[in-house]
Design a protein around this motif. Structure first.
Motif, PDB file in Angstrom:
ATOM      1  N   TRP B 103      56.085  61.034  75.488  1.00 40.59           N
ATOM      2  CA  TRP B 103      55.232  61.824  74.388  1.00 40.59           C
ATOM      3  C   TRP B 103      55.253  63.336  74.871  1.00 40.59           C
ATOM      4  CZ3 TRP B 103      51.834  61.470  70.543  1.00 40.59           C
ATOM      5  CH2 TRP B 103      50.965  62.473  70.382  1.00 40.59           C
ATOM      6  N   GLU B 104      55.334  63.705  76.191  1.00 40.11           N
ATOM      7  CA  GLU B 104      55.675  64.872  76.725  1.00 40.11           C
ATOM      8  C   GLU B 104      57.248  65.500  75.907  1.00 40.11           C
ATOM      9  OE1 GLU B 104      55.217  65.045  80.782  1.00 40.11           O
ATOM     10  OE2 GLU B 104      53.204  64.206  80.778  1.00 40.11           O
ATOM     11  N   LYS B 105      58.152  64.860  76.044  1.00 42.75           N
ATOM     12  CA  LYS B 105      59.112  65.164  75.540  1.00 42.75           C
ATOM     13  C   LYS B 105      59.326  65.251  74.001  1.00 42.75           C
ATOM     14  CE  LYS B 105      61.698  65.048  79.342  1.00 42.75           C
ATOM     15  NZ  LYS B 105      61.995  66.499  79.931  1.00 42.75           N
ATOM     16  N   THR B 106      58.481  64.572  73.209  1.00 40.85           N
ATOM     17  CA  THR B 106      58.114  64.717  71.894  1.00 40.85           C
ATOM     18  C   THR B 106      57.816  66.282  71.665  1.00 40.85           C
ATOM     19  OG1 THR B 106      57.364  62.639  71.777  1.00 40.85           O
ATOM     20  CG2 THR B 106      56.969  64.047  69.689  1.00 40.85           C
ATOM     21  N   ILE B 107      56.920  66.484  72.545  1.00 49.33           N
ATOM     22  CA  ILE B 107      56.264  68.216  72.234  1.00 49.33           C
ATOM     23  C   ILE B 107      57.059  68.981  72.402  1.00 49.33           C
ATOM     24  CG2 ILE B 107      54.240  69.603  73.069  1.00 49.33           C
ATOM     25  CD1 ILE B 107      52.361  67.151  72.880  1.00 49.33           C
ATOM     26  N   GLU B 108      57.881  68.865  73.581  1.00 53.62           N
ATOM     27  CA  GLU B 108      58.850  69.834  74.288  1.00 53.62           C
ATOM     28  C   GLU B 108      60.006  69.910  73.255  1.00 53.62           C
ATOM     29  OE1 GLU B 108      60.426  69.090  77.825  1.00 53.62           O
ATOM     30  OE2 GLU B 108      58.568  68.908  78.806  1.00 53.62           O
ATOM     31  N   LEU B 109      60.500  68.708  72.437  1.00 51.69           N
ATOM     32  CA  LEU B 109      61.308  68.814  71.487  1.00 51.69           C
ATOM     33  C   LEU B 109      60.956  69.654  70.009  1.00 51.69           C
ATOM     34  CD1 LEU B 109      62.792  65.206  72.024  1.00 51.69           C
ATOM     35  CD2 LEU B 109      64.406  67.371  71.970  1.00 51.69           C
TER      36      LEU B 109
END
Ligand SMILES: [Fe+2]
Lengths: 210, 232
Positions: B103-109
């Motif tokens: 989930w965190e990586k989704t937002i970062e991407l």
């Protein structure tokens, strides 16, 4: 020949016990304690999906306000955080179902990911007002869940109703008030200073005092 | 004359060989006009060939979407292991962690896509063949679910390899060191650790299953779950 057949038959019967077993067999324990009724359970499942959809819609808002041509990092931060909160709401409802003995089956179908419906907003006010509309829809939907869990003739699910009323509705009303306040303040600022107003408000959302 | 200059400028900019002075030219031309509107089409965050050539830009969008989907799948696995029948709090915690990370990586991407002057497209899919998802279920036993998680983490890692490869192709139109560097720093390094960790778990479970003719299995799974609860 007969002995061969006998050996083959013996092997066929015993083969399952020779296979590698990688898991422990399920056990049965009494189920009277599992008391949620179907209409209530189904509406909870729908509510979880709705929270997930809201989380994606907020991500789309965060993405929109992050664009170079929009450049509102404060709004983006607000909406990305809101997206994570919606995901947490979904998790809280799932936790509740687990506590009540649910979700032993049909778990995979609980959540479906669909691209968010909307992806552009003309300005910050429009996005805040859209967010407010979304939250009112969620509130309405939680009330529907409460009805489904309370109006069951055979089983009034007092505890879930209390949980939804106390925790969820409370958070909804507070969240709505917060969004409504932000939208009002911003709209007033825009009255005579349209571009500067949104710029300043955005930095305020970022925690910077301009 | 002005029109000819700007037409030439636009042509040069379109070839990509002439990025310098593009925004400045826009400003110079538009600010002298009688009109009150400013278009400044080349005053944006796009540089290099991001979004103009190759598929790195769309693959980055697709990578965000992949993380988003896997994040919610992991969340459901975490839920399944926390029901009263499975009751494996450690496995649940492991999947919750994988879900949070994705989930965190989704937002970062998403933020990174917009940082490079692009917009996010939530419908974008990769040109890479996705891992088969038909009949996908999270209702699996311990070893099966670890196996699925290992495959999923490898899919995420190999997708990063693929985008990295696309971004480091020896061509002035495709080479994008910023994306390559970002993937290395924020994804590739941690992914190898996660993959090793889950692979290690499957090694342990494999031993428990085969040792002592499988007689240890029920206690081993219990203990392994307790171990996961304390270490994840
Ligand atoms: Fe919510």
């Amino acid at each position: 020949m007969k002995t061969l057949l006998a050996v083959a038959a013996f092997l066929a019967v015993c083969a399952p016990s020779l296979a590698t077993q990688c898991h422990v067999n399920p056990v049965n324990i009494p189920k009277e304690w599992i008391t949620m009724h179907r209409p209530c359970r189904d509406s909870m499942r729908r509510q979880i999906q709705m929270e997930v959809a809201a989380s994606l819609q907020y991500l789309a808002m965060g993405a929109h306000f992050s664009k170079d041509s929009v450049n509102r990092p404060g709004f983006a931060k607000l909406f990305f955080e809101a997206g994570s909160e919606e995901r947490e709401h979904a998790m809280k409802l799932i936790e509740y179902l687990l506590m009540r003995g649910e979700l032993t089956s049909d778990v995979t179908s609980l959540i479906t990911i669909r691209p968010p419906e909307r992806k552009t907003w003309d300005n910050g006010v429009e996005a805040l007002e859209h967010a407010l509309k979304m939250e009112s829809d969620v509130t309405k939907s939680i009330r529907t869940v409460i009805h489904a869990c309370e109006d069951d003739n055979e089983f009034n699910d007092y505890h879930l109703v209390d949980y939804l009323t106390g925790e969820f509705l409370e958070e909804q009303y507070k969240g709505q008030r917060d969004l409504a306040g932000k939208a009002s303040t911003l709209k007033k600022m825009l009255d005579r200073h349209s571009s500067l107003g949104e710029f300043i408000f955005d930095k305020k959302l970022l925690g910077i005092d301009v | 004359m002005k029109a000819i200059i700007s037409a030439v400028m636009c042509l040069l900019a379109a070839t990509g060989a002439f990025a310098a002075d593009a925004c400045y030219q826009d400003v110079s031309l538009d600010c002298g006009q009688a009109s009150t509107s400013l278009a400044l089409p080349r005053c944006n965050a796009v540089y290099g060939e991001y979004g103009r050539h190759g598929n790195v830009a769309t693959e980055m969008q697709a990578y965000a979407n992949l993380h988003l989907e896997r994040s919610y799948e992991y969340l459901l696995s975490a839920a399944y292991f926390n029901n009263y029948q499975t009751n494996r709090a450690g496995f649940s915690k492991l999947f919750k962690k994988l879900s949070d990370q994705a989930w965190e990586k989704t937002i970062e991407l998403i933020k990174h896509v917009t940082m490079r002057g692009d917009e996010m497209n939530f419908s974008q899919r990769s040109t890479q063949k996705p891992v088969e998802r038909k009949n996908y279920t999270v209702e699996l036993h311990e070893l099966e679910s670890l196996a699925k998680a290992l495959d999923t983490q490898k899919e995420l890692a190999e997708r990063a390899f693929y985008i990295h490869r696309e971004a480091t192709r020896n061509s002035q139109h495709l080479h994008d060191p910023e994306i390559a560097q970002y993937l290395e720093e924020e994804f590739i390094e941690d992914q190898s650790k996660t993959i090793r960790e889950i692979a290690g778990h499957t090694t342990d479970l494999k031993r428990f299953i085969t040792a002592n003719n499988g007689q240890d299995l029920s206690l081993a799974l219990y203990l392994f779950d307790e171990y996961l609860q304390k270490t994840v």
